[in-house]
Design a protein around this motif. Structure first.
Motif, PDB file in Angstrom:
ATOM      1  N   THR A  85     -17.508  76.765 -42.311  1.00  0.00           N
ATOM      2  CA  THR A  85     -18.896  76.875 -41.839  1.00  0.00           C
ATOM      3  C   THR A  85     -19.569  75.504 -41.885  1.00  0.00           C
ATOM      4  O   THR A  85     -20.329  75.210 -42.800  1.00  0.00           O
ATOM      5  CB  THR A  85     -19.686  77.860 -42.723  1.00  0.00           C
ATOM      6  N   THR A 116     -18.033  79.361 -38.175  1.00  0.00           N
ATOM      7  CA  THR A 116     -19.296  79.285 -37.430  1.00  0.00           C
ATOM      8  C   THR A 116     -19.257  78.073 -36.503  1.00  0.00           C
ATOM      9  O   THR A 116     -18.532  77.104 -36.749  1.00  0.00           O
ATOM     10  CB  THR A 116     -20.496  79.174 -38.379  1.00  0.00           C
ATOM     11  N   ASN A 123     -21.400  82.313 -33.566  1.00  0.00           N
ATOM     12  CA  ASN A 123     -21.791  81.115 -32.825  1.00  0.00           C
ATOM     13  C   ASN A 123     -23.157  81.286 -32.168  1.00  0.00           C
ATOM     14  O   ASN A 123     -23.293  81.925 -31.132  1.00  0.00           O
ATOM     15  CB  ASN A 123     -20.713  80.809 -31.774  1.00  0.00           C
ATOM     16  N   GLN A 153     -27.088  82.703 -39.140  1.00  0.00           N
ATOM     17  CA  GLN A 153     -26.891  82.355 -37.729  1.00  0.00           C
ATOM     18  C   GLN A 153     -28.049  82.851 -36.877  1.00  0.00           C
ATOM     19  O   GLN A 153     -28.447  82.213 -35.919  1.00  0.00           O
ATOM     20  CB  GLN A 153     -25.591  82.976 -37.204  1.00  0.00           C
ATOM     21  N   TRP A 154     -28.538  84.050 -37.229  1.00  0.00           N
ATOM     22  CA  TRP A 154     -29.554  84.659 -36.374  1.00  0.00           C
ATOM     23  C   TRP A 154     -30.903  84.812 -37.067  1.00  0.00           C
ATOM     24  O   TRP A 154     -31.710  85.647 -36.677  1.00  0.00           O
ATOM     25  CB  TRP A 154     -29.012  85.959 -35.785  1.00  0.00           C
TER      26      TRP A 154
END
Lengths: 258, 397
Positions: free
Chosen positions: B181, B209, B237, B389-390
């Protein structure tokens, strides 16, 4: 039944799926703690009523009203309807790949508890109550650690629906052919659970074709749905007549459309 | 000039001479790596740094050795274990690695009563790095390896060009979890080469990631009867880049090779999953399975999924497929009917799908020796990585 005290009030509900009108006009009341059996031939709109009340995006409510304890269900998002106390069991509960059953149910349960103003359950307490409920329903405890419905048999999926029902204790539960795929012990477990939840105030709409289970449930009313409308309301005798003669002949006998 | 420095300079010259992979290369066309100068300083590093730490929690028969790649004799040992750079478009990375590498970790595992369990962490200083890892399992040895990477925070990111060579002798068994990551500005190229002898079993689950540039290139050689490799890649991603390449070469009868990838991408992410398998003449009853899945969570990410088979023998089984789509709507509605709001339902399902792809590779029913893998899968990493990530709150079990 008194409309003013009804937990669920549905008035002239019309529902389309795509270009097709499936529910023409449905009106019904369900009192707190009562049990209504909904019968009807295949395609009459029974499951559509459940999905429309649950807020499935593919089921478009064209007109009508649906109130749960005075709240306009149709204005709520699907999860808000569940948090308001509506539980709709699925005829074919889907897989939720990779999400363990205990995590799924606890996350959902705590979302509902939070909406009710209750404290969330910690993992330890949840697991204890989930194991006890699973045992009562004849669901192996190991299934709590498996992904939701993945690799479950038809009967196990239905038992898993009952497990969630048991833990969530909704105000109104609509069970869509909960008996299909169930063995005798499973059907007994349904009856026992429904009895318990009714005594605690949960109301039920049960969709079933299985007379023996319907008899055991002691319904307050039996409704026959046909062509997207409730065309007949009665008691156990209506269910027995349908079971004896079939939908077509019964309809011909009473002079209502089949 | 020392022999070692001369070798390193020659390797750098070789990398430059071959030409850095770019859009003209079939393998790198969709996602070309940054230019050569972004991977290499003008001066070659002169201080030894392996950057690896090893923690053993179970088993015996493990030998751990650090190799100083600036020392002529230890460098010779290192190079003896690494295969020569292949004559392909990734060769410049291999030559660049030889130029930059100053240290390596060498693990040897012999057969013992139980499964050895190792946790490996890599953290090295410096903006340009070329770590190396050699893992050798002797006949009948068993290893669970959890490999994690961390990067120093550098304003312009870190360039890391890693080579790992894994060799399993006959009947050896290895489960390998790789967690990679990097930071948003980092440039990462990992080349993992695996060689399997008869009835050896290798399973690699990669959780990675995206970053500025991220290449994960795996090559597995199944050279003897009954060798088996399973590979899973979970790619998270959001608005970054990740290129997953898998090359499987089945050269013997009854070899099995399985690849499953799940790419969860959003925004302007660029992701490539490229799986190539070659079944050689004579590889009777070889079995290949490739399933590449891409799910767009938000925005319009670019996802390229390329399963590719080359079959040179008749009596084999091969299945491959690529699916690009969205989250399962029926499961989403089911979760919402049970009281989860849309965002929570999506997060739960994304996490579940991610866990499932890794668990299928490592073994759905992990036994006691593999408990660290099960603990990792059930632990907070997935929820936190997805949340990071989000940009949302993780859902913990």
């Amino acid at each position: 039944m008194s409309a003013s005290s009804a937990l669920l009030q549905v008035r002239d509900l019309r529902v389309d799926i795509g270009e097709r009108t499936v529910l023409q006009s449905v009106t019904l009341d369900v009192q707190p703690g009562s049990l209504v059996v909904l019968m009807g031939a295949n395609g009459s709109g029974k499951s559509t009523l459940g999905m429309a009340l649950a807020g499935h995006p593919n089921y478009h409510v064209v007109s009508g009203q649906a109130l749960l304890d005075g709240k306009n269900l149709l204005e709520l998002e699907a999860h808000e309807r569940a948090r308001a106390g509506l539980f709709v069991s699925f005829q074919a509960p889907p897989d939720v790949p990779g999400v363990k059953n205990n995590l799924f149910v606890r996350t959902a349960l705590n979302a509902v508890r939070q909406a009710r103003g209750e404290e969330p359950q910690d993992a330890f307490d949840f697991l204890a109550s989930a194991k006890a409920a699973a045992k009562e329903l004849g669901l192996p405890a190991s299934m709590l650690g498996r992904p939701v419905n993945e690799g479950f048999s038809g009967g196990e999926r239905k038992r898993n629906e009952l497990l969630q029902l048991s833990l969530m204790q909704p105000r109104l539960a609509m069970l869509d052919e909960i008996d299909s795929g169930m063995d005798v012990d499973g059907v007994r477990a349904v009856v026992k659970l429904v009895e318990r939840l009714r005594s605690e105030g949960t109301a039920f709409i049960i969709i079933s074709h299985y007379l023996q289970m319907i008899e055991s449930l002691h319904p307050d009313a039996v409704l026959r749905l046909d062509g997207g409308k409730i065309v007949e309301e009665g008691d156990m005798e209506l269910a027995r007549s349908i079971a004896r003669t079939g939908f077509k002949q019964h309809a011909a006998t009473v002079g209502a459309p089949a | 000039m020392s022999d070692v420095l001369a070798q390193r300079q020659a390797a750098r010259a070789q990398a430059q001479q071959l030409g850095w992979p770019g859009r003209r290369s079939e393998h790198f066309r969709a996602l070309p790596p940054p230019v050569f100068e972004r991977w290499m300083h003008a001066e070659l590093p002169q201080e030894t740094a392996s950057g690896w730490t090893v923690e053993q929690s179970a088993g015996s028969g493990v030998s751990v050795r650090t190799l100083n790649a600036l020392d002529a004799s230890e460098r010779a040992v290192l190079l003896a274990h690494l295969p020569a750079p292949e004559d392909d478009r990734a060769a410049p990375f291999a030559w660049a690695h030889r130029a930059l590498c100053t240290g390596a970790l060498h693990l040897q595992v012999s057969a013992s009563a139980g499964t050895a369990v190792l946790r490996l962490k890599h953290l090295a200083a410096g903006t340009v790095q070329a770590p190396a890892l050699i893992v050798e399992l002797q006949e009948g040895a068993r290893l669970v390896l959890i490999e994690e990477h961390a990067w120093p925070r550098e304003p312009d990111g870190v360039a890391q060009n890693l080579v790992a060579h894994i060799h399993l002798a006959a009947g050896a068994h290895m489960q390998h979890l790789r967690v990679v990551t990097p930071g948003a500005k980092d440039r990462v190229a990992h080349h993992v080469q695996v060689a399997l002898q008869g009835k050896a079993h290798y399973a690699q689950a990669l959780a990675a990631t995206g970053c500025g540039y991220h290449l994960q290139r795996n090559t597995v050689q199944l050279t003897e009867r009954g060798a088996e490799s399973r590979h899973a890649a979970l790619v998270l991603n959001a608005d970054q880049a990740l290129d997953y390449q898998m090359v499987g070469r089945l050269a013997a009868p009854r070899t099995r090779h399985q690849v499953e990838t799940l790419t969860l991408a959003s925004g302007k992410a660029k992701s490539v999953s490229n799986a190539y398998a070659r079944i050689a003449p004579g590889a009777d009853e070889a079995d290949v399975f490739q399933r590449l899945t891409g799910i767009a969570l938000q925005g319009q990410p670019h996802m390229q999924l390329r399963p590719h088979l080359e079959i040179l023998h008749d009596a084999v089984q091969a299945v491959h497929g690529a699916t690009w789509g969205a989250l399962p709507e029926d499961a989403l509605f089911y979760a919402r009917q049970r009281g989860l709001d849309d965002a929570s339902a999506r997060a739960l399902i994304v996490e579940g799908m991610a866990r499932a792809v890794l668990a299928r590779c490592l073994g759905d029913t992990l036994d006691d020796a593999e408990a660290p893998l099960a603990q990792w899968l059930d632990g907070p990493w997935l929820a936190e990585a997805i949340a990071a990530q989000w940009n949302r709150e993780p859902i913990h079990g």
